[in-house]
Design a protein around this motif. Structure first.
Motif, short mmCIF file in Angstrom:
data_model
loop_
_atom_site.label_atom_id
_atom_site.label_comp_id
_atom_site.label_asym_id
_atom_site.label_seq_id
_atom_site.Cartn_x
_atom_site.Cartn_y
_atom_site.Cartn_z
N GLY A 104 0.80 -1.23 0.00
CA GLY A 104 0.00 0.00 0.00
C GLY A 104 0.83 1.28 0.00
N GLN A 105 2.16 1.15 0.18
CA GLN A 105 3.04 2.32 0.16
C GLN A 105 3.38 2.77 -1.26
OE1 GLN A 105 6.49 1.66 2.63
NE2 GLN A 105 5.27 1.37 4.48
N GLN A 125 -4.17 -4.83 0.83
CA GLN A 125 -3.25 -3.70 0.63
C GLN A 125 -3.78 -2.73 -0.45
OE1 GLN A 125 -2.53 -6.96 0.83
NE2 GLN A 125 -0.36 -7.33 1.22
N LEU A 126 -4.68 -3.20 -1.32
CA LEU A 126 -5.20 -2.33 -2.38
C LEU A 126 -5.98 -1.15 -1.82
CD1 LEU A 126 -6.51 -4.92 -5.03
CD2 LEU A 126 -4.20 -4.00 -4.74
N CYS A 127 -6.49 -1.30 -0.60
CA CYS A 127 -7.36 -0.27 -0.01
C CYS A 127 -6.62 1.02 0.31
CB CYS A 127 -8.04 -0.79 1.25
SG CYS A 127 -9.15 -2.17 0.90
N ASP A 147 -15.88 -7.42 2.79
CA ASP A 147 -16.35 -6.09 3.17
C ASP A 147 -15.30 -5.00 2.91
OD1 ASP A 147 -18.66 -7.25 4.03
OD2 ASP A 147 -18.21 -7.13 6.17
N GLU A 148 -14.02 -5.36 3.11
CA GLU A 148 -12.95 -4.36 2.99
C GLU A 148 -12.88 -3.73 1.60
OE1 GLU A 148 -11.53 -7.39 6.02
OE2 GLU A 148 -12.57 -7.43 4.12
N VAL A 149 -13.51 -4.37 0.62
CA VAL A 149 -13.43 -3.88 -0.76
C VAL A 149 -13.92 -2.44 -0.88
CG1 VAL A 149 -15.73 -4.59 -1.59
CG2 VAL A 149 -13.79 -4.63 -3.17
N GLY A 151 -12.99 0.05 0.49
CA GLY A 151 -11.87 0.99 0.54
C GLY A 151 -11.09 1.10 -0.76
N VAL A 152 -11.38 0.25 -1.73
CA VAL A 152 -10.64 0.26 -3.00
C VAL A 152 -11.09 1.46 -3.83
CG1 VAL A 152 -10.10 -1.00 -5.12
CG2 VAL A 152 -10.31 -2.24 -2.97
N GLN A 153 -10.11 2.25 -4.30
CA GLN A 153 -10.40 3.50 -5.01
C GLN A 153 -10.51 3.33 -6.53
OE1 GLN A 153 -10.70 6.68 -3.57
NE2 GLN A 153 -10.62 5.71 -1.57
N ALA A 154 -10.32 2.12 -7.03
CA ALA A 154 -10.23 1.91 -8.48
C ALA A 154 -11.51 2.29 -9.22
CB ALA A 154 -9.88 0.45 -8.77
N ILE A 155 -11.34 2.69 -10.48
CA ILE A 155 -12.46 2.97 -11.38
C ILE A 155 -12.92 1.67 -12.04
CG2 ILE A 155 -13.11 4.21 -13.52
CD1 ILE A 155 -10.92 6.29 -12.70
#
Length: 238
Positions: A104-105, A125-127, A147-149, A151-155
């Motif tokens: 994620g860094q 880490q994608l979040c 559920d964590e998905v 947080g993913v910013q992808a288009i």
């Protein structure tokens, strides 16, 4: 491949900032590239036989694009997370099962291609990748969208050809998600959250090749709202 040919490629890369050497049967990341850690913006070593990336891969301070498609990688080194300028990472067709803990860094990352690997879950880490536009996780062994998905910013998220049978309703809260590809998975119609249709930004939902007939989507609540977004997007690009 002979040393003199490799040397010529490295001399060219020193001037252009681009090192491309594909389909040459390389078994390791060329050690002489260490001399160019401050120059290289693009490295493409796709279609070779590389099994391991050396720790010094993390020293390419200006690297924007790294392509290692169709090699024999089983993991990415932790040091790769130091590539602060990296915008594109292509590692499809390898044997990668997990991403490094600090992945994620990679704060500049926009495009991530992990198709055809051994992932069993969507990497958490994608979040933390705030600039991620497109993530391709197709042809893996992913069974659920957690559920964590949210947080993913992808288009665009491509999950075609996995083993997905469960989808968290949280996917409809992805802030920028416009394209969701779920073709050829193990989805039953009842497992598709209706909020994807009625209450999300998604304007292209590709679900062909699952355990239901496509025309049954029309029976779901929210389908008309989804079609409005779908049509508006089509008009914009027409």
């Amino acid at each position: 491949m002979g040393n003199s040919a490799l040397k010529a490629h490295i001399e060219t890369a020193q001037k252009t900032g681009v090192f491309q050497l594909t389909e040459k049967g390389l078994t390791e990341f060329p050690e002489d590239l260490q001399r160019l850690v401050g120059n290289l913006r693009t490295v493409n070593l796709s279609s070779n036989k590389i099994e391991v990336l050396p720790p010094w891969t993390g020293k390419f301070s200006v690297l924007k694009s790294l392509s290692l498609n169709h090699n024999r990688l089983t993991r990415l080194p932790e040091e790769i997370c130091k590539l602060k300028k990296l915008e594109t990472l292509n590692v499809c067709g390898n044997h990668i099962a997990n991403l490094p803990a600090d992945f994620g860094q990679l704060s500049a990352l926009k495009t991530l291609t992990l198709s055809g690997n051994q992932l069993r879950a969507i990497p958490k880490q994608l979040c933390t990748l705030r600039h991620l536009d497109v993530v391709d996780l197709s042809k893996n062994k992913i069974q659920a969208i957690p559920d964590e998905v949210s947080g993913v910013q992808a288009i665009e998220i491509n999950l075609n050809q996995n083993q997905i049978s469960q989808i968290s309703v949280q996917i409809s809260h992805c802030p920028r998600l416009k394209v969701l590809r779920l073709e050829e998975n193990c989805l039953e119609l009842g497992m598709l959250p209706q909020s994807i249709l009625g209450d999300s930004q998604i304007s292209l939902l590709a679900v062909e090749g699952n355990l239901f007939e496509i025309k049954r989507l029309r029976d779901l609540e929210g389908y008309e709202k989804y079609m409005e977004r779908f049509t508006a997007t089509r008009k914009k690009f027409a």
